[in-house]
Design a protein around this motif. Structure first.
Motif, PDB file in Angstrom:
ATOM      1  N   VAL A 137       0.850  -1.187   0.000  1.00  0.00           N
ATOM      2  CA  VAL A 137       0.000   0.000   0.000  1.00  0.00           C
ATOM      3  C   VAL A 137       0.887   1.239   0.000  1.00  0.00           C
ATOM      4  N   ALA A 138       0.390   2.323  -0.587  1.00  0.00           N
ATOM      5  CA  ALA A 138       1.103   3.601  -0.622  1.00  0.00           C
ATOM      6  C   ALA A 138       0.351   4.604   0.235  1.00  0.00           C
ATOM      7  N   LEU A 139       1.101   5.384   1.033  1.00  0.00           N
ATOM      8  CA  LEU A 139       0.496   6.373   1.918  1.00  0.00           C
ATOM      9  C   LEU A 139       1.216   7.705   1.802  1.00  0.00           C
ATOM     10  N   GLU A 140       0.424   8.779   1.754  1.00  0.00           N
ATOM     11  CA  GLU A 140       0.974  10.129   1.799  1.00  0.00           C
ATOM     12  C   GLU A 140       1.489  10.421   3.211  1.00  0.00           C
ATOM     13  N   PRO A 141       2.306  11.476   3.372  1.00  0.00           N
ATOM     14  CA  PRO A 141       2.772  11.835   4.728  1.00  0.00           C
ATOM     15  C   PRO A 141       1.609  12.075   5.685  1.00  0.00           C
ATOM     16  N   ASN A 142       1.724  11.492   6.856  1.00  0.00           N
ATOM     17  CA  ASN A 142       0.737  11.620   7.937  1.00  0.00           C
ATOM     18  C   ASN A 142      -0.623  11.010   7.589  1.00  0.00           C
ATOM     19  N   ALA A 143      -0.677  10.219   6.535  1.00  0.00           N
ATOM     20  CA  ALA A 143      -1.922   9.541   6.167  1.00  0.00           C
ATOM     21  C   ALA A 143      -1.970   8.159   6.820  1.00  0.00           C
ATOM     22  N   SER A 144      -3.160   7.604   6.907  1.00  0.00           N
ATOM     23  CA  SER A 144      -3.330   6.275   7.497  1.00  0.00           C
ATOM     24  C   SER A 144      -4.330   5.479   6.671  1.00  0.00           C
ATOM     25  N   LYS A 145      -4.287   4.158   6.815  1.00  0.00           N
ATOM     26  CA  LYS A 145      -5.188   3.277   6.076  1.00  0.00           C
ATOM     27  C   LYS A 145      -5.452   2.029   6.914  1.00  0.00           C
ATOM     28  N   ASP A 146      -6.727   1.602   6.908  1.00  0.00           N
ATOM     29  CA  ASP A 146      -7.093   0.354   7.568  1.00  0.00           C
ATOM     30  C   ASP A 146      -6.881  -0.812   6.604  1.00  0.00           C
ATOM     31  N   ILE A 147      -6.242  -1.853   7.094  1.00  0.00           N
ATOM     32  CA  ILE A 147      -5.949  -3.040   6.296  1.00  0.00           C
ATOM     33  C   ILE A 147      -6.564  -4.251   6.982  1.00  0.00           C
ATOM     34  N   THR A 148      -7.291  -5.056   6.211  1.00  0.00           N
ATOM     35  CA  THR A 148      -7.879  -6.291   6.735  1.00  0.00           C
ATOM     36  C   THR A 148      -6.882  -7.433   6.544  1.00  0.00           C
ATOM     37  N   VAL A 149      -6.644  -8.177   7.611  1.00  0.00           N
ATOM     38  CA  VAL A 149      -5.737  -9.324   7.565  1.00  0.00           C
ATOM     39  C   VAL A 149      -6.561 -10.579   7.828  1.00  0.00           C
ATOM     40  N   GLU A 150      -6.676 -11.434   6.804  1.00  0.00           N
ATOM     41  CA  GLU A 150      -7.438 -12.678   6.936  1.00  0.00           C
ATOM     42  C   GLU A 150      -6.466 -13.840   7.106  1.00  0.00           C
ATOM     43  N   VAL A 151      -6.642 -14.573   8.213  1.00  0.00           N
ATOM     44  CA  VAL A 151      -5.728 -15.660   8.570  1.00  0.00           C
ATOM     45  C   VAL A 151      -6.488 -16.986   8.569  1.00  0.00           C
ATOM     46  N   THR A 152      -5.952 -17.966   7.829  1.00  0.00           N
ATOM     47  CA  THR A 152      -6.553 -19.304   7.764  1.00  0.00           C
ATOM     48  C   THR A 152      -5.585 -20.315   8.364  1.00  0.00           C
ATOM     49  N   PRO A 153      -5.988 -21.024   9.426  1.00  0.00           N
ATOM     50  CA  PRO A 153      -5.103 -22.015  10.042  1.00  0.00           C
ATOM     51  C   PRO A 153      -4.904 -23.229   9.131  1.00  0.00           C
ATOM     52  N   PRO A 154      -3.817 -23.975   9.314  1.00  0.00           N
ATOM     53  CA  PRO A 154      -3.603 -25.191   8.514  1.00  0.00           C
ATOM     54  C   PRO A 154      -4.563 -26.295   8.922  1.00  0.00           C
ATOM     55  N   THR A 155      -4.682 -27.301   8.058  1.00  0.00           N
ATOM     56  CA  THR A 155      -5.554 -28.441   8.344  1.00  0.00           C
ATOM     57  C   THR A 155      -5.047 -29.205   9.561  1.00  0.00           C
ATOM     58  N   ASN A 156      -5.974 -29.637  10.405  1.00  0.00           N
ATOM     59  CA  ASN A 156      -5.660 -30.436  11.595  1.00  0.00           C
ATOM     60  C   ASN A 156      -4.744 -29.709  12.572  1.00  0.00           C
ATOM     61  N   VAL A 157      -4.852 -28.387  12.635  1.00  0.00           N
ATOM     62  CA  VAL A 157      -4.068 -27.640  13.612  1.00  0.00           C
ATOM     63  C   VAL A 157      -4.558 -27.978  15.019  1.00  0.00           C
ATOM     64  N   LYS A 158      -3.635 -28.056  15.952  1.00  0.00           N
ATOM     65  CA  LYS A 158      -3.992 -28.389  17.322  1.00  0.00           C
ATOM     66  C   LYS A 158      -4.523 -27.164  18.057  1.00  0.00           C
ATOM     67  N   ALA A 159      -5.341 -27.436  19.051  1.00  0.00           N
ATOM     68  CA  ALA A 159      -5.870 -26.354  19.876  1.00  0.00           C
ATOM     69  C   ALA A 159      -4.733 -25.700  20.650  1.00  0.00           C
ATOM     70  N   ASP A 160      -4.550 -24.393  20.462  1.00  0.00           N
ATOM     71  CA  ASP A 160      -3.461 -23.673  21.120  1.00  0.00           C
ATOM     72  C   ASP A 160      -3.587 -22.197  20.777  1.00  0.00           C
ATOM     73  N   THR A 161      -2.679 -21.383  21.322  1.00  0.00           N
ATOM     74  CA  THR A 161      -2.613 -19.959  20.987  1.00  0.00           C
ATOM     75  C   THR A 161      -1.424 -19.736  20.063  1.00  0.00           C
ATOM     76  N   TYR A 162      -1.675 -19.095  18.908  1.00  0.00           N
ATOM     77  CA  TYR A 162      -0.640 -18.911  17.887  1.00  0.00           C
ATOM     78  C   TYR A 162      -0.422 -17.422  17.631  1.00  0.00           C
ATOM     79  N   SER A 163       0.842 -17.036  17.475  1.00  0.00           N
ATOM     80  CA  SER A 163       1.210 -15.650  17.170  1.00  0.00           C
ATOM     81  C   SER A 163       1.391 -15.490  15.667  1.00  0.00           C
ATOM     82  N   ILE A 164       0.872 -14.387  15.135  1.00  0.00           N
ATOM     83  CA  ILE A 164       0.998 -14.082  13.703  1.00  0.00           C
ATOM     84  C   ILE A 164       1.678 -12.720  13.562  1.00  0.00           C
ATOM     85  N   PRO A 165       3.000 -12.669  13.347  1.00  0.00           N
ATOM     86  CA  PRO A 165       3.686 -11.384  13.177  1.00  0.00           C
ATOM     87  C   PRO A 165       3.337 -10.759  11.820  1.00  0.00           C
TER      88      PRO A 165
END
Length: 387
Positions: free
Chosen positions: A200-228
């Motif tokens: 994305v491109a932003l002008e000085p002092n501008a801001s933009k909302d970005i949607t991040v859609e995360v899909t877990p892998p198949t058969n993922v175990k129950a736990d807490t996962y970090s997404i940097p």
């Protein structure tokens, strides 16, 4: 002659105070006014003031503007009618409006700042309008990436949707590449303005909302996962960390102990089969109901049609009894569908039932044949036995 000269001098002296008083009025003939002279601002923002210039004198006043005491790095513009102006003319006893915009730099300390707008007219016409601006937070010339809701919970089949805000606090336009530091098998997609993007491109002092859609892998175990998540280019970057709390996957299977999904029954009779309900997911399933969809006039009954709870990997066997109607066609195949379902998952098993000829009817027919044969032999013996 002398009397005339003295009289003329006296007349001039009498007029001098009047001329002097007019000069004083001209000096106070202009003034500046705006209702909001003390505003709060965040680093990088621009304050806009609507200023009214009043000319109270009886002649047209031409004036220029300046700003004194403006802190270093701050910028201002003065416009009227949408154009930058270097001089303004206000008619006698009239007024004009100007736009006074002040831009606060990005790198600035949290404090109160003072400056003055000056209108300098002809002669002694002069006016000042003091301002005080409160910078409400510490400013930095950097990029910011934040999320108001970085933590979400759901099962393994869900898609986690986060909203992150990207802000360009630098003095130049920036184009940011978007990336995620997830492990193999995880899917991450960025969307801006409803479209999938990788930058994305932003002008000085501008801001933009970005949607991040995360899909877990198949058969993922129950736990807490970090997404940097990272937005970066060659000169600036920002990072934030999202969290996905996986409560487990929900999967259910219904079958038989041997996996055989067929049986037979005679018309008017019943057949009992064992059904195995298995939790093939990674999370516990609760309130599982079992039901059957039978052909018309067929009946079904379970020794238990409810399972209160089933942990991951566990099975439960229940008995289902099918009753075929008397008019069921011998040799016909009928299908009954068994369903096990809960709020999170369901499973179907189509069971094929073949209808056989009733053994009672076959026995009656066999007895009749035997009786006919015996009767025939008896008749032959009676008729021909004496010869």
């Amino acid at each position: 002659m002398y009397k005339k000269i003295i009289s003329l001098i006296c007349s001039v002296l009498l007029l001098f105070p009047i001329l002097f008083i007019g000069k004083v009025e001209a000096a106070g003939g202009i003034s500046l006014y705006t209702p909001y002279t003390g505003l709060s601002v965040t680093p990088g923002e621009t304050l806009s003031y609507d200023v009214t210039v009043l000319n109270k004198s009886s002649s047209i006043s031409n004036m220029t503007f300046d700003v004194e005491g403006l802190p270093k790095g701050w910028n201002y513009t003065i416009t009227a009618g949408g154009n930058d102006i270097s001089q303004l003319s206000v008619r006698e006893n009239g007024e004009q409006s100007i736009q006074f915009d002040v831009t606060v730099p990005l790198e600035i300390k949290k404090a109160d700042y003072q400056f003055t707008l000056i209108a300098d007219g002809e002669g002694d016409d002069y006016a000042e309008l003091p301002f005080i601006t409160t910078v409400s937070e510490e400013g930095t010339s950097a990029t910011e990436l934040t999320s108001e809701q970085p933590n979400m919970e759901g099962h393994a089949d869900a898609t986690f949707s986060y909203t992150v805000s990207l802000k360009n606090r630098t003095a130049e336009e920036q184009t940011y590449a978007l990336s995620a530091g997830t492990k193999e098998g995880w899917g991450v997609q960025f969307k801006a303005d409803g479209k999938a993007v990788t930058s994305v491109a932003l002008e000085p002092n501008a801001s933009k909302d970005i949607t991040v859609e995360v899909t877990p892998p198949t058969n993922v175990k129950a736990d807490t996962y970090s997404i940097p998540i990272k937005a970066a280019n060659s000169s600036t970057s920002a990072e934030t960390t999202l969290e996905a709390v996986i409560t487990g996957s929900y999967e259910l299977k219904i079958s038989t102990p041997e996996g055989n999904l067929s049986t037979d029954v005679t018309a008017g009779n019943s057949r009992t089969v064992d059904l195995v309900i298995e939790n093939t997911g990674t999370a516990t399933l609760s309130d599982i109901s079992v039901k059957a969809s039978t052909p018309p006039n067929w009946e079904s009954e379970f020794n238990s049609d409810k399972i209160a709870s089933l942990k991951a990997g566990e099975t439960k066997t229940i008995k289902a009894t099918l009753t075929a109607p008397d008019e069921a066609i011998a040799g016909g195949d009928y299908v009954t569908t068994f369903t096990a379902e809960t709020a999170e998952a369901s499973s179907d098993a189509s069971f094929r039932v073949a209808v056989e000829t009733s053994t009672l009817w076959g026995g009656i027919v066999a007895i009749l044949i035997i009786l006919i044969v015996i009767g025939g032999l008896y008749f032959i013996f009676r008729k021909f036995g004496r010869r």
